[in-house]
Motif scaffolding. Structure first.
Motif, PDB file in Angstrom:
ATOM      1  N   LYS A 104       0.836  -1.202   0.000  1.00 43.86           N
ATOM      2  CA  LYS A 104       0.000   0.000   0.000  1.00 43.86           C
ATOM      3  C   LYS A 104       0.874   1.257   0.000  1.00 43.86           C
ATOM      4  CE  LYS A 104      -3.543   2.030   2.952  1.00 43.86           C
ATOM      5  NZ  LYS A 104      -4.238   1.872   4.218  1.00 43.86           N
ATOM      6  N   TRP A 105       1.929   1.249   0.814  1.00 42.37           N
ATOM      7  CA  TRP A 105       2.843   2.389   0.899  1.00 42.37           C
ATOM      8  C   TRP A 105       3.536   2.626  -0.445  1.00 42.37           C
ATOM      9  CZ3 TRP A 105       7.832   2.419   4.387  1.00 42.37           C
ATOM     10  CH2 TRP A 105       8.357   3.723   4.456  1.00 42.37           C
ATOM     11  N   ILE A 106       4.031   1.554  -1.050  1.00 42.15           N
ATOM     12  CA  ILE A 106       4.710   1.686  -2.344  1.00 42.15           C
ATOM     13  C   ILE A 106       3.749   2.233  -3.397  1.00 42.15           C
ATOM     14  CG2 ILE A 106       5.744   0.355  -4.243  1.00 42.15           C
ATOM     15  CD1 ILE A 106       7.095  -1.382  -2.004  1.00 42.15           C
ATOM     16  N   SER A 107       2.509   1.760  -3.387  1.00 41.50           N
ATOM     17  CA  SER A 107       1.510   2.279  -4.331  1.00 41.50           C
ATOM     18  C   SER A 107       1.314   3.778  -4.139  1.00 41.50           C
ATOM     19  CB  SER A 107       0.174   1.557  -4.157  1.00 41.50           C
ATOM     20  OG  SER A 107       0.279   0.225  -4.564  1.00 41.50           O
ATOM     21  N   SER A 108       1.275   4.219  -2.879  1.00 39.86           N
ATOM     22  CA  SER A 108       1.127   5.651  -2.596  1.00 39.86           C
ATOM     23  C   SER A 108       2.318   6.441  -3.119  1.00 39.86           C
ATOM     24  CB  SER A 108       0.967   5.891  -1.093  1.00 39.86           C
ATOM     25  OG  SER A 108      -0.270   5.405  -0.649  1.00 39.86           O
ATOM     26  N   ILE A 109       3.518   5.911  -2.926  1.00 42.68           N
ATOM     27  CA  ILE A 109       4.724   6.593  -3.421  1.00 42.68           C
ATOM     28  C   ILE A 109       4.641   6.747  -4.940  1.00 42.68           C
ATOM     29  CG2 ILE A 109       7.240   6.398  -3.712  1.00 42.68           C
ATOM     30  CD1 ILE A 109       6.507   7.088  -0.836  1.00 42.68           C
ATOM     31  N   LYS A 110       4.203   5.703  -5.621  1.00 45.87           N
ATOM     32  CA  LYS A 110       4.084   5.761  -7.086  1.00 45.87           C
ATOM     33  C   LYS A 110       3.060   6.798  -7.533  1.00 45.87           C
ATOM     34  CE  LYS A 110       5.567   1.023  -7.967  1.00 45.87           C
ATOM     35  NZ  LYS A 110       5.136  -0.325  -8.421  1.00 45.87           N
ATOM     36  N   GLU A 111       2.034   7.027  -6.736  1.00 42.48           N
ATOM     37  CA  GLU A 111       0.987   7.989  -7.094  1.00 42.48           C
ATOM     38  C   GLU A 111       1.476   9.435  -7.138  1.00 42.48           C
ATOM     39  OE1 GLU A 111      -2.954   7.626  -5.453  1.00 42.48           O
ATOM     40  OE2 GLU A 111      -2.566   5.498  -5.048  1.00 42.48           O
ATOM     41  N   TYR A 112       2.612   9.708  -6.511  1.00 43.11           N
ATOM     42  CA  TYR A 112       3.150  11.070  -6.574  1.00 43.11           C
ATOM     43  C   TYR A 112       3.518  11.458  -8.009  1.00 43.11           C
ATOM     44  CZ  TYR A 112       3.335  11.756  -1.511  1.00 43.11           C
ATOM     45  OH  TYR A 112       3.011  11.926  -0.183  1.00 43.11           O
ATOM     46  N   ALA A 113       3.665  10.481  -8.891  1.00 42.37           N
ATOM     47  CA  ALA A 113       3.960  10.783 -10.301  1.00 42.37           C
ATOM     48  C   ALA A 113       2.832  11.587 -10.927  1.00 42.37           C
ATOM     49  CB  ALA A 113       4.182   9.484 -11.073  1.00 42.37           C
ATOM     50  N   ASN A 114       1.618  11.440 -10.407  1.00 37.81           N
ATOM     51  CA  ASN A 114       0.445  12.148 -10.941  1.00 37.81           C
ATOM     52  C   ASN A 114      -0.217  12.980  -9.850  1.00 37.81           C
ATOM     53  OD1 ASN A 114       0.583  10.851 -13.579  1.00 37.81           O
ATOM     54  ND2 ASN A 114       0.051   8.998 -12.467  1.00 37.81           N
ATOM     55  N   TYR A 115       0.576  13.650  -9.050  1.00 35.83           N
ATOM     56  CA  TYR A 115       0.064  14.420  -7.919  1.00 35.83           C
ATOM     57  C   TYR A 115      -0.948  15.471  -8.370  1.00 35.83           C
ATOM     58  CZ  TYR A 115      -0.042  17.028  -3.574  1.00 35.83           C
ATOM     59  OH  TYR A 115      -0.458  17.632  -2.419  1.00 35.83           O
ATOM     60  N   SER A 116      -2.086  15.523  -7.674  1.00 30.95           N
ATOM     61  CA  SER A 116      -3.118  16.490  -8.065  1.00 30.95           C
ATOM     62  C   SER A 116      -3.860  17.077  -6.857  1.00 30.95           C
ATOM     63  CB  SER A 116      -4.122  15.809  -9.005  1.00 30.95           C
ATOM     64  OG  SER A 116      -4.788  14.759  -8.335  1.00 30.95           O
ATOM     65  N   ASN A 117      -3.188  17.173  -5.726  1.00 31.81           N
ATOM     66  CA  ASN A 117      -3.826  17.715  -4.521  1.00 31.81           C
ATOM     67  C   ASN A 117      -3.200  19.059  -4.160  1.00 31.81           C
ATOM     68  OD1 ASN A 117      -5.476  17.875  -2.280  1.00 31.81           O
ATOM     69  ND2 ASN A 117      -4.174  16.588  -1.003  1.00 31.81           N
ATOM     70  N   ALA A 118      -3.252  19.987  -5.100  1.00 29.56           N
ATOM     71  CA  ALA A 118      -2.601  21.290  -4.910  1.00 29.56           C
ATOM     72  C   ALA A 118      -3.188  22.079  -3.743  1.00 29.56           C
ATOM     73  CB  ALA A 118      -2.691  22.105  -6.194  1.00 29.56           C
TER      74      ALA A 118
END
Length: 150
Positions: A104-118
């Motif tokens: 779950k943690w690794i998946s979250s880290i990968k999601e930073y590639a498409n960060y959209s919570n400005a």
């Protein structure tokens, strides 16, 4: 400056996360390895906007938050040991499925590639720029991996 938005540094963090296991020994602090993994996973979900807890900005953060943030991210120097954790991110349960939480943690880290919570607002630092979020997210993950010798 190292940022979680840079694929090179994300991949480096994921490699280090993969080295963490149930025998990883804490170098400082109070969390065990399961609590650290779950804390980091929850923290990333918060920053990514997937976990939106109800919290108030800390009063002291309103006064000193920006100054502390600038000091923490102005260099590549890692966070100091034993930096306090906000209460709602402290993990009470002491054991659980480490493999599942790590995934779950690794998946979250990968999601930073498409960060959209400005619109993210930190409970202590307040509103942060995308650059500040990237540096802070890298340093937070690095801090906890170093806490367990990784």
């Amino acid at each position: 400056m190292k940022s979680i938005f840079d694929k090179t540094w994300r991949d480096e963090l994921i490699g280090r996360i993969n080295l963490v296991n149930e025998t990883s020994a804490r170098q400082w602090g109070k969390m065990n390895v399961y609590q650290m993994i779950k804390h980091c996973s929850n923290w990333d979900e918060w920053v990514l906007g997937k976990n939106n807890p109800v919290y108030k900005r800390q009063f002291i953060g309103r006064i000193f938050g920006k100054m502390v943030l600038r000091k923490m991210i102005k260099t590549d120097k890692p966070f100091d040991k034993n930096v306090p954790t906000t209460n709602w991110l402290k993990i009470k349960e002491t054991n659980g499925d480490i493999v599942s939480e790590k995934s779950k943690w690794i998946s979250s880290i990968k999601e930073y590639a498409n960060y959209s919570n400005a619109g993210f607002i930190h409970d202590f630092f307040g509103k942060m720029s995308i650059e500040e979020i990237g540096i802070m997210a890298y340093k937070h993950t690095d801090h906890h991996l170093r806490q367990f010798g990784k």
